[in-house]
Design a protein around this motif. Structure first.
Motif, PDB file in Angstrom:
ATOM      1  N   ASN A 106     -17.024  16.395  14.611  1.00 37.49           N
ATOM      2  CA  ASN A 106     -16.751  17.320  15.925  1.00 37.49           C
ATOM      3  C   ASN A 106     -15.625  17.083  16.517  1.00 37.49           C
ATOM      4  N   PRO A 107     -15.563  15.371  17.053  1.00 32.45           N
ATOM      5  CA  PRO A 107     -14.648  14.457  17.496  1.00 32.45           C
ATOM      6  C   PRO A 107     -13.550  14.164  16.963  1.00 32.45           C
ATOM      7  N   VAL A 108     -13.321  14.690  15.712  1.00 33.28           N
ATOM      8  CA  VAL A 108     -12.533  13.844  14.974  1.00 33.28           C
ATOM      9  C   VAL A 108     -11.441  15.442  14.537  1.00 33.28           C
ATOM     10  N   MET A 109     -12.501  16.652  14.233  1.00 30.98           N
ATOM     11  CA  MET A 109     -11.421  17.518  14.051  1.00 30.98           C
ATOM     12  C   MET A 109     -10.827  17.905  15.511  1.00 30.98           C
ATOM     13  N   GLN A 110     -11.913  17.500  16.843  1.00 36.49           N
ATOM     14  CA  GLN A 110     -10.955  18.158  18.084  1.00 36.49           C
ATOM     15  C   GLN A 110      -9.691  17.070  18.398  1.00 36.49           C
ATOM     16  N   PHE A 111      -9.995  16.145  17.756  1.00 45.16           N
ATOM     17  CA  PHE A 111      -8.708  15.137  17.185  1.00 45.16           C
ATOM     18  C   PHE A 111      -7.574  15.308  16.679  1.00 45.16           C
ATOM     19  N   GLY A 112      -7.646  15.748  15.824  1.00 42.00           N
ATOM     20  CA  GLY A 112      -6.886  16.414  14.747  1.00 42.00           C
ATOM     21  C   GLY A 112      -6.855  15.551  13.417  1.00 42.00           C
TER      22      GLY A 112
END
Length: 259
Positions: free
Chosen positions: A100-106
């Motif tokens: 989730n945090p990785v996807m939010q970061f891109g």
């Protein structure tokens, strides 16, 4: 240089130490990395704190809560890791966390920044294998990042072969059911059979055993069945309420690696 392959080719009984970025204090990340490697840790696994770490037990969950409260997040972490390769020039470094945090970061930007600071690989336990193969593997490979996959006692032989084919680093053998920091399984024969079954598959990638390994005895036992072991919760516990976290980390590693 492929630091992961070099580590497995040049050493035996590798110790992979996990610690949470921003714990116990926000700016402990690089001092801890340097202290752990200086004391004998062979691989560093830096946890990216997340509010809902599904695979982690209460100790690592607690460290994530503290790290987030300290102000740790991905932009802060990447800023800190600008000095990573000056602190630890040769040790393989992995980032461990959740999708989730990785996807939010891109994902593309995350991989670009991770590679730029010298990260070697990623452990994302909740990354679906099909999505990795179809969508993310080309991005990982573009930036030279190796994916590390988890195998449990319940993982089918077919899936294990697929994970072995997709991995370019090592395979993370979860020692038993539950989350990180759990106790050693009471069903020792079942665990022994599991390790022997995996060894008998003659997989392409080396293996490290994790979950529930807390001391030298557990480390030595794991090394009988794999190329090394991963210790996280016990190290995090050793950093709690100490005046000098890097010194405490170094003492912990020396206690594991002593002859």
């Amino acid at each position: 240089m492929d630091r992961i392959k070099h580590a497995f080719a040049s050493k035996h009984n590798l110790l992979n130490t996990y610690f949470t970025a921003g714990y116990p204090s926000l700016h402990d990340t690089l001092p801890l990395a340097e202290a752990l490697v200086g004391a004998g840790a062979d691989i560093l696994e830096i946890g990216m704190p997340f509010s809902d770490p599904l695979a982690d037990g209460p100790v690592i969950q607690g460290s994530s809560t503290v790290a987030l409260a300290n102000g740790m997040n991905l932009p802060v972490l990447f800023a800190q890791l600008q000095g990573l390769r000056a602190a630890v020039p040769d040790a393989p470094v992995l980032l461990m966390g959740y999708l989730n945090p990785v996807m939010q970061f891109g994902v593309e930007e995350f991989c670009r920044q991770a590679a730029a600071v010298g990260v070697d690989g990623l452990i994302l336990p909740d990354l679906p294998l099909d999505e990795y193969e179809e969508t993310y593997q080309p991005i990982f490979q573009k930036h030279g990042l190796k994916a590390v996959f988890l195998i449990t006692p319940q993982t089918s032989a077919e899936r294990i072969r697929r994970l072995d084919d997709l991995s370019e680093a090592f395979l993370y053998l979860v020692s038993g059911p539950g989350t990180t920091g759990g106790t050693t399984p009471t069903d020792v024969p079942a665990q022994q059979e599991y390790f022997e079954r995996i060894a008998g598959m003659k997989l392409r990638n080396p293996r490290l055993i994790g979950f529930g390994i807390a001391n030298k005895s557990g480390f030595d036992q794991a090394c009988q069945h794999a190329e090394g072991a991963i210790i996280g919760s016990a190290l995090i516990q050793a950093l709690k309420d100490v005046d000098d976290a890097p010194a405490a980390a170094a003492r912990f590693v020396r206690g594991i690696k002593q002859a």
